[in-house]
Write an enzyme that holds these catalytic residues in place. Structure first.
Site, mmCIF file in Angstrom:
data_model
loop_
_atom_site.group_PDB
_atom_site.id
_atom_site.type_symbol
_atom_site.label_atom_id
_atom_site.label_comp_id
_atom_site.label_asym_id
_atom_site.label_seq_id
_atom_site.Cartn_x
_atom_site.Cartn_y
_atom_site.Cartn_z
ATOM 1 N N HIS A 43 -11.915 -7.812 -4.273
ATOM 2 C CA HIS A 43 -10.707 -8.616 -4.482
ATOM 3 C C HIS A 43 -9.546 -7.934 -3.759
ATOM 4 C CE1 HIS A 43 -8.131 -11.103 -7.520
ATOM 5 N NE2 HIS A 43 -7.472 -10.905 -6.394
ATOM 6 N N GLU A 70 -12.895 -12.379 -3.749
ATOM 7 C CA GLU A 70 -11.959 -13.034 -4.651
ATOM 8 C C GLU A 70 -10.542 -12.873 -4.129
ATOM 9 O OE1 GLU A 70 -14.187 -12.075 -8.917
ATOM 10 O OE2 GLU A 70 -12.331 -11.029 -8.361
ATOM 11 N N HIS A 190 -14.730 -11.257 -16.064
ATOM 12 C CA HIS A 190 -13.515 -10.618 -16.571
ATOM 13 C C HIS A 190 -13.785 -10.046 -17.962
ATOM 14 C CE1 HIS A 190 -9.275 -9.805 -15.605
ATOM 15 N NE2 HIS A 190 -9.189 -9.614 -16.916
#
Length: 238
Positions: A43, A70, A190
């Site tokens: 990410h 991401e 998450h």
């Protein structure tokens, strides 16, 4: 069987805290695949506080499984993804200054924006997933953005899990059913961990992939990376 994609951002965070190249982010990407992970997630953020844009370019050639990038779809992010051509891009709605992703997309309000971004990735042959909460209307409307998948934002599940696991997982079961009915494949991520992952994977139908970084890398400090990856994979066996 649900695939495990390991997010290696925290490896880059540790490296960046000291400078140099220890720990080596590319080696971490090689190793998690060698140890059994079916994918690698990164990410990159605009301030490059963990994964850098150059890391993304360096990692791409060593990917033998799947590469998932991401990020918020700024122009620089879109250009990077199209240059790298990962197997999947996961779009998150967090602003550049956010500490971590903490909410899903409003697929109604941002429908046109997401349609345009996803069309650009689709034209480049890149599978798309969008980060989303368990709001059933938002999930039902996600299909209208033309995304291939949704990634269920699982922090609320992880927070409630120690208190009432059945109540914690219930909204995600409904969300997965609605997503499947809308023709979408389902990812999740998450705050998933060794403590809560097995229960989640046993109860969520049609779960294609989980992306796990923070908890997995923390566990690896004590258990070793190879053992940790294998332990997380064991939680996904139904």
């Amino acid at each position: 069987m649900t695939k495990l994609s390991v997010n290696i951002n925290k490896v880059a965070t540790l490296r960046n805290s000291r400078g140099g190249n220890m720990p080596n982010v590319v080696k971490a990407a090689v190793d998690v695949q060698l140890f059994g992970a079916e994918g690698v997630t990164v990410h990159p953020r605009p301030d490059e506080r963990h994964i850098r844009y150059q890391d993304v370019l360096d990692i791409r050639p060593i990917i033998k499984t799947e590469f998932n990038i991401e990020g918020y779809p700024s122009r620089s992010f879109i250009d990077l993804v199209k240059k790298v051509k990962p197997h999947q891009v996961t779009l998150v709605p967090d602003p550049p200054e956010a500490l971590t992703s903490n909410a899903g997309w409003d697929t109604i309000k941002n429908k046109s924006f997401l349609q345009d971004v996803i069309a650009e990735f689709s034209e480049a042959g890149i599978r798309t997933s969008i980060f989303i909460d368990t709001n059933l209307d938002q999930i039902a409307n996600a299909a209208a953005t033309n995304t291939d998948r949704v990634e269920l934002y699982t922090e609320p599940y992880a927070t409630m899990f120690p208190k009432d696991r059945d109540k914690a997982v219930a909204p995600f079961v409904k969300a997965a059913e609605i997503a499947k009915k809308a023709g979408l494949k389902i990812n999740a991520g998450h705050d998933l961990s060794l403590e809560n992952l097995k229960f989640f994977s046993e109860h969520i139908p049609y779960l294609a992939e989980v992306s796990i970084g923070h908890a997995l890398i923390c566990d690896a400090l004590y258990l070793g990376l190879e053992k940790t990856v294998k332990m997380y994979k064991e939680q996904l066996v139904k």
